[in-house]
Design an enzyme around this catalytic site. Sequence first.
Site, PDB file in Angstrom:
ATOM      1  N   ASP A  67      50.287  58.905 -20.061  1.00  0.00           N
ATOM      2  CA  ASP A  67      49.437  57.853 -20.621  1.00  0.00           C
ATOM      3  C   ASP A  67      48.299  57.504 -19.655  1.00  0.00           C
ATOM      4  O   ASP A  67      48.276  57.973 -18.511  1.00  0.00           O
ATOM      5  CB  ASP A  67      50.274  56.604 -20.963  1.00  0.00           C
ATOM      6  CG  ASP A  67      51.098  56.078 -19.775  1.00  0.00           C
ATOM      7  OD1 ASP A  67      50.924  56.565 -18.655  1.00  0.00           O
ATOM      8  OD2 ASP A  67      51.927  55.176 -19.997  1.00  0.00           O
ATOM      9  N   ASN A 136      58.306  45.010 -22.204  1.00  0.00           N
ATOM     10  CA  ASN A 136      58.448  44.783 -23.645  1.00  0.00           C
ATOM     11  C   ASN A 136      59.145  45.956 -24.336  1.00  0.00           C
ATOM     12  O   ASN A 136      59.140  46.067 -25.553  1.00  0.00           O
ATOM     13  CB  ASN A 136      57.069  44.551 -24.290  1.00  0.00           C
ATOM     14  CG  ASN A 136      56.155  45.771 -24.157  1.00  0.00           C
ATOM     15  OD1 ASN A 136      56.532  46.758 -23.531  1.00  0.00           O
ATOM     16  ND2 ASN A 136      54.977  45.704 -24.740  1.00  0.00           N
ATOM     17  N   HIS A 138      58.305  49.193 -23.932  1.00  0.00           N
ATOM     18  CA  HIS A 138      57.473  50.366 -24.251  1.00  0.00           C
ATOM     19  C   HIS A 138      57.864  51.580 -23.419  1.00  0.00           C
ATOM     20  O   HIS A 138      58.435  51.472 -22.340  1.00  0.00           O
ATOM     21  CB  HIS A 138      55.973  50.055 -24.148  1.00  0.00           C
ATOM     22  CG  HIS A 138      55.421  49.814 -22.787  1.00  0.00           C
ATOM     23  ND1 HIS A 138      54.328  49.007 -22.557  1.00  0.00           N
ATOM     24  CD2 HIS A 138      55.772  50.286 -21.565  1.00  0.00           C
ATOM     25  CE1 HIS A 138      54.044  49.004 -21.273  1.00  0.00           C
ATOM     26  NE2 HIS A 138      54.908  49.761 -20.650  1.00  0.00           N
ATOM     27  N   GLU A 143      53.841  50.906 -27.758  1.00  0.00           N
ATOM     28  CA  GLU A 143      54.145  49.479 -27.776  1.00  0.00           C
ATOM     29  C   GLU A 143      55.061  49.137 -28.953  1.00  0.00           C
ATOM     30  O   GLU A 143      55.170  49.916 -29.905  1.00  0.00           O
ATOM     31  CB  GLU A 143      52.831  48.690 -27.906  1.00  0.00           C
ATOM     32  CG  GLU A 143      51.853  48.890 -26.743  1.00  0.00           C
ATOM     33  CD  GLU A 143      52.208  48.071 -25.504  1.00  0.00           C
ATOM     34  OE1 GLU A 143      53.400  48.028 -25.126  1.00  0.00           O
ATOM     35  OE2 GLU A 143      51.289  47.488 -24.893  1.00  0.00           O
TER      36      GLU A 143
HETATM   37  C1  GLP Z   1      53.412  51.004 -17.585  1.00  0.00           C
HETATM   38  C2  GLP Z   1      53.193  52.460 -18.028  1.00  0.00           C
HETATM   39  C3  GLP Z   1      54.493  53.154 -18.294  1.00  0.00           C
HETATM   40  C4  GLP Z   1      55.484  52.738 -17.226  1.00  0.00           C
HETATM   41  C5  GLP Z   1      55.874  51.307 -17.487  1.00  0.00           C
HETATM   42  C6  GLP Z   1      56.783  50.697 -16.434  1.00  0.00           C
HETATM   43  O1  GLP Z   1      52.576  50.124 -18.267  1.00  0.00           O
HETATM   44  N1  GLP Z   1      52.336  52.604 -19.175  1.00  0.00           N
HETATM   45  O2  GLP Z   1      54.297  54.551 -18.344  1.00  0.00           O
HETATM   46  O3  GLP Z   1      56.619  53.569 -17.279  1.00  0.00           O
HETATM   47  O4  GLP Z   1      54.733  50.499 -17.733  1.00  0.00           O
HETATM   48  O5  GLP Z   1      56.104  50.497 -15.233  1.00  0.00           O
HETATM   49  P1  GLP Z   1      56.839  50.082 -13.875  1.00  0.00           P
HETATM   50  O6  GLP Z   1      57.608  51.274 -13.434  1.00  0.00           O
HETATM   51  O7  GLP Z   1      55.701  49.746 -12.931  1.00  0.00           O
HETATM   52  O8  GLP Z   1      57.715  48.938 -14.201  1.00  0.00           O
END
Ligand code: GLP
Length: 248
Positions: A67, A136, A138, A143
């Site tokens: 992403d 949330n 995702h 989302e």
């Molecule tokens: C982000 C990314 C995801 C990631 C998630 C968790 O917004 N789009 O690909 O896995 O949120 O992030 P973190 O590991 O910093 O909690």
Amino acid sequence: MEVSIYKDHDTLSSHAAGEIIGMVARKPDAVLCLATGDTPRLTYSLVVQQATARKVDFTRCTFIGLDEWVGISPENEGSCHYFLRHHIFAPLQIAPHQIHLFNALSGDLAGECGLMNRVVKQRGGIDLMLVGIGMNGHIGFNEPGVAPDQYAHVVTLDEGTRTVGQKYFREQTVLTEGITLGLKHVLEAEKVLLLANGVKKAEVVRRALEEEVTTALPASIIRKHANSRVMLDEPAASALTRGETKSR
Ligand code: GLP
């Protein structure tokens, strides 16, 4: 789906790194899709260490971006591009032709999605996908409420994702849209690892694993994947009420 619980983030990261190294050792031309974020940072530094120590050859792998924040330059430290370059591609000396990331500055984002879908298909699909879980629920930027049958697409980010996302940026940054692989990519990947650490993820992990499988909580879809593994540290697993898994 299998759930593995590790005593801490270090142990979890070491096992996750072992999964990536093991995949590439078994299949040198593996197609890897690796998430960015705080969760897998240590995993990637252990991959680099182990790859160097064990002389694992990454020169035939393909890397697919999960992403990206729309409108954010690859030079911005908060971008997924920057993260992957810094933590994986540069230390492992991955060549540009092995790397396929979304160009989130493109004027034709639908075209970018089509291009990514074609690359994944031409490479025969994703062998190993390592994802995190957002606060949330995702996966990537899928989302809550996302259609389950989508490949790459552009999304309007949830308010929470825009706020939480500020942690990756030095300065307050306007985040409105994301470009992401779809849940269909997740479901079609040969193997999926979903990592979560820390008590702040405990409640969303419980909902994903114990409540109904629904795109209202996209990460719950991992339970529909026969070859998926949810890797948690004890704090992230602390809200689970079903005790079928053991700590390692
Ligand atoms: C982000 C990314 C995801 C990631 C998630 C968790 O917004 N789009 O690909 O896995 O949120 O992030 P973190 O590991 O910093 O909690």
